[in-house]
Design an enzyme around this catalytic site. Structure first.
Site, PDB file in Angstrom:
ATOM      1  N   ALA A 114       0.771  -1.245   0.000  1.00 56.04           N
ATOM      2  CA  ALA A 114       0.000   0.000   0.000  1.00 56.04           C
ATOM      3  C   ALA A 114       0.804   1.298   0.000  1.00 56.04           C
ATOM      4  O   ALA A 114       0.277   2.332  -0.411  1.00 56.04           O
ATOM      5  CB  ALA A 114      -0.943   0.006   1.182  1.00 56.04           C
ATOM      6  N   ALA A 115       2.050   1.290   0.469  1.00 58.16           N
ATOM      7  CA  ALA A 115       2.778   2.571   0.587  1.00 58.16           C
ATOM      8  C   ALA A 115       3.142   3.105  -0.796  1.00 58.16           C
ATOM      9  O   ALA A 115       3.474   2.309  -1.682  1.00 58.16           O
ATOM     10  CB  ALA A 115       4.051   2.375   1.404  1.00 58.16           C
ATOM     11  N   PRO A 116       3.050   4.415  -1.012  1.00 58.48           N
ATOM     12  CA  PRO A 116       2.729   5.472  -0.043  1.00 58.48           C
ATOM     13  C   PRO A 116       1.240   5.762   0.149  1.00 58.48           C
ATOM     14  O   PRO A 116       0.896   6.626   0.931  1.00 58.48           O
ATOM     15  CB  PRO A 116       3.429   6.698  -0.652  1.00 58.48           C
ATOM     16  CG  PRO A 116       3.418   6.446  -2.129  1.00 58.48           C
ATOM     17  CD  PRO A 116       3.531   4.966  -2.304  1.00 58.48           C
ATOM     18  N   GLY A 117       0.353   5.051  -0.550  1.00 53.31           N
ATOM     19  CA  GLY A 117      -1.061   5.214  -0.210  1.00 53.31           C
ATOM     20  C   GLY A 117      -1.969   5.652  -1.354  1.00 53.31           C
ATOM     21  O   GLY A 117      -3.133   5.990  -1.117  1.00 53.31           O
ATOM     22  N   LYS A 119      -3.395   3.934  -3.914  1.00 55.37           N
ATOM     23  CA  LYS A 119      -4.575   3.076  -4.118  1.00 55.37           C
ATOM     24  C   LYS A 119      -5.449   3.106  -2.858  1.00 55.37           C
ATOM     25  O   LYS A 119      -6.672   3.091  -2.950  1.00 55.37           O
ATOM     26  CB  LYS A 119      -4.178   1.620  -4.415  1.00 55.37           C
ATOM     27  CG  LYS A 119      -3.113   1.416  -5.459  1.00 55.37           C
ATOM     28  CD  LYS A 119      -3.518   1.772  -6.842  1.00 55.37           C
ATOM     29  CE  LYS A 119      -2.389   1.598  -7.849  1.00 55.37           C
ATOM     30  NZ  LYS A 119      -1.147   2.338  -7.601  1.00 55.37           N
ATOM     31  N   GLU A 137       1.768  -2.452   4.455  1.00 57.17           N
ATOM     32  CA  GLU A 137       3.062  -2.233   3.802  1.00 57.17           C
ATOM     33  C   GLU A 137       4.116  -3.065   4.540  1.00 57.17           C
ATOM     34  O   GLU A 137       4.267  -2.951   5.750  1.00 57.17           O
ATOM     35  CB  GLU A 137       3.431  -0.742   3.839  1.00 57.17           C
ATOM     36  CG  GLU A 137       4.838  -0.415   3.393  1.00 57.17           C
ATOM     37  CD  GLU A 137       5.203  -0.947   1.996  1.00 57.17           C
ATOM     38  OE1 GLU A 137       4.406  -0.806   1.061  1.00 57.17           O
ATOM     39  OE2 GLU A 137       6.293  -1.530   1.869  1.00 57.17           O
ATOM     40  N   ASP A 164       4.276  -8.959   6.616  1.00 51.54           N
ATOM     41  CA  ASP A 164       4.713  -9.664   5.419  1.00 51.54           C
ATOM     42  C   ASP A 164       3.465 -10.312   4.788  1.00 51.54           C
ATOM     43  O   ASP A 164       2.570 -10.749   5.516  1.00 51.54           O
ATOM     44  CB  ASP A 164       5.712 -10.758   5.843  1.00 51.54           C
ATOM     45  CG  ASP A 164       6.384 -11.382   4.651  1.00 51.54           C
ATOM     46  OD1 ASP A 164       7.520 -10.975   4.351  1.00 51.54           O
ATOM     47  OD2 ASP A 164       5.761 -12.251   4.001  1.00 51.54           O
ATOM     48  N   ASP A 181      -0.844  -4.409  -5.628  1.00 44.92           N
ATOM     49  CA  ASP A 181      -0.162  -3.452  -6.512  1.00 44.92           C
ATOM     50  C   ASP A 181       1.328  -3.767  -6.341  1.00 44.92           C
ATOM     51  O   ASP A 181       2.026  -3.144  -5.546  1.00 44.92           O
ATOM     52  CB  ASP A 181      -0.504  -2.024  -6.058  1.00 44.92           C
ATOM     53  CG  ASP A 181       0.001  -0.974  -7.016  1.00 44.92           C
ATOM     54  OD1 ASP A 181       0.127  -1.272  -8.215  1.00 44.92           O
ATOM     55  OD2 ASP A 181       0.269   0.158  -6.560  1.00 44.92           O
ATOM     56  N   CYS A 234       3.270  -1.307 -12.446  1.00 46.04           N
ATOM     57  CA  CYS A 234       3.454  -0.111 -13.278  1.00 46.04           C
ATOM     58  C   CYS A 234       4.499  -0.431 -14.344  1.00 46.04           C
ATOM     59  O   CYS A 234       5.421   0.324 -14.579  1.00 46.04           O
ATOM     60  CB  CYS A 234       3.822   1.104 -12.442  1.00 46.04           C
ATOM     61  SG  CYS A 234       5.371   0.955 -11.577  1.00 46.04           S
TER      62      CYS A 234
END
Ligand code: SAM
Length: 445
Positions: A114-117, A119, A137, A164, A181, A234
């Site tokens: 999730a980081a940096p946030g 999504k 994260e 984890d 992601d 990405c």
């Protein structure tokens, strides 16, 4: 920095084929800058008045900016009024909005990487408030920025964890939606970051593929049968994208889900959605939507709390139904209906943020916390408000102590363009700035 020949050859041989020229030429151009509105903080008309009307086709809350401003020097950025996000990634919100048509209101959703946030904040905007988001994260040093961005976004129905992926395997069949992601070779970063070009190699792609499979296999048991996986990267190469989708279908047990899309978004052989610079107004993003058709058994059972849960302190800073619980001297607010679920999840994972930290208790006094000002459910009118100029807002955010001679003594809520920024304690001849040290703006020119 030169693109490696192997990379160029791959791009041509893979699904882009005749379109590869356009992608490769566009890599020499400047990257796009886009931001996404926080619909709970600013109306669309006002947002577009300030930031323009170059709207992202698949996200009505997203706009492209003509050039990249200094976000650090925009108080609205610090107030969580918008999030700076690559446009392609905003398709995740579009997907989830579509999936919600066939789902309940009280979902449990996991954003695993999730980081940096980006999504996570998008998910919070589109999910019903009765749903719970777990934003995880694995890398500890990246958790503070994730927690900060989530707090700025202002929602309380979220737990931020530092675990984890394999820790999620014990949460069997808990999540209705899991977003992976995944860390990837980052071909979508080529325009922004020349190091990404330098670091690209076939070996690294293979390492990424192996890691992505490991992450997916680890988290898979926590997705409900019939639940949805959003798998994204990405990058453009099909090893990390389509090949992994095929692997998920065959090895984990899933089927492809089709989402209404847009012409400029390419479709891959495995029905993924590919955003490619030059072809789509994006830096590069891939996402596939899958439904789990295998089962990992019954949903994990948590111990249920005996009797009703009550607030520890009698304060009421937020609209809606909240429980106020003391964690040490910090008063945290949890949505009443989600409290038990949040506590259950926190008991099994390593939580770094949950609900909203609204105040610090000092004897009989409650000192308002910065996150209270940023909460979307914050009751306006509880504290006298002072609207700041941009210059003073930046000074406040840099932790300078401002003077408020004409304002009432005590706690003041400071705003910029009516958006809450935080609190000061006004002592008349001076003030105490309550903006968190860790979030202060450095390097003000
Ligand atoms: N979802 C984020 C957003 O929208 O802002 C971006 C996520 S980034 C593409 C991938 C994330 O995966 C990074 O935060 C990285 O720290 C994390 N990561 C790296 N290695 C990982 C691993 N082995 N398991 C899970 N996550 C990992």
């Amino acid at each position: 920095m030169e693109l490696s020949n192997v990379y160029v050859r791959n791009i041509y041989s893979e699904f882009l084929k005749d379109k590869a020229d356009i992608l490769l030429c566009s890599l020499a151009l400047e990257p796009l800058t886009s931001i996404r509105r926080n619909p709970s903080k600013i109306e669309q008309g006002r947002f577009r008045e300030i930031f323009g009307e170059d709207v992202v086709e698949w996200c009505e809350d997203g706009v492209y900016l003509p050039e990249r401003p200094s976000f650090t020097h925009d108080p609205l950025f610090h107030s969580g009024t918008y999030y700076v996000q690559e446009a392609g990634s905003m398709f995740v919100g579009h997907i989830v909005k579509h999936l919600l048509k066939d789902l309940d209101q009280d979902l449990t959703v996991l954003d695993l990487c999730a980081a940096p946030g980006g999504k996570s904040t998008d998910l919070l905007s589109v999910l019903p408030k009765s749903s719970l988001l777990v934003a995880n994260e694995v890398i500890k040093s990246r958790c503070p920025i994730l927690a900060e961005n989530v707090a700025k976004w202002g929602y309380s129905n979220v737990v931020v964890t530092n675990n984890d992926p394999r820790d999620f395997s014990k949460l069997t069949s808990l999540f209705d939606i899991v977003v992976v992601d995944a860390p990837c070779s980052g071909e979508g970063m080529f325009r922004k970051d020349s190091e990404a070009i330098e670091q690209w190699s076939e070996d690294n792609v293979e390492l990424c593929v192996a890691r992505q499979k490991r992450i997916l296999a680890d988290v898979w048991p926590s997705l409900k049968e019939g639940g949805y996986l959003l798998y994204s990267t990405c990058t453009f190469n099909s090893h990390e994208n389509d090949d992994n989708v095929e692997w998920i279908i065959n090895e984990l047990g899933a089927e492809i889900v089709e989402i209404p899309s847009f012409e400029s978004i390419l479709r891959t052989n495995m029905s993924g959605y590919q955003f490619a610079p030059g072809l789509t107004k994006s830096e590069g993003f891939f996402v596939a939507v899958l439904r789990k058709v295998s089962s990992d058994g019954e949903t994990i059972k948590f111990k249920s709390q005996k009797g009703g849960v009550k607030s520890d302190v009698s304060i009421n800073y937020l609209n809606d139904n909240y429980l106020y619980k003391l964690k040490g001297e910090i008063v945290k607010a949890y949505p009443m209906d989600l409290y038990q679920r949040m506590i259950n999840i926190e008991s099994l994972l390593h939580s770094v943020h949950s609900g909203i930290a609204v105040a610090t208790q000092k004897g009989k006094d409650f000192i308002p916390q910065a996150d209270l000002a940023l909460a979307i459910d914050f009751k306006r009118g509880l504290f006298p408000e002072v609207e700041l100029s941009k210059e003073d807002a930046i000074k406040f955010l840099s932790k300078e102590n401002l003077l408020f001679r004409d304002a009432p003594l005590g706690y003041l809520l400071l705003t910029y363009l009516s958006q809450p920024l935080g609190f000061v304690k006004n002592l008349g001849n001076r003030s105490n700035n309550l903006h968190p040290m860790a979030r202060r703006i450095r390097n003000v020119q």
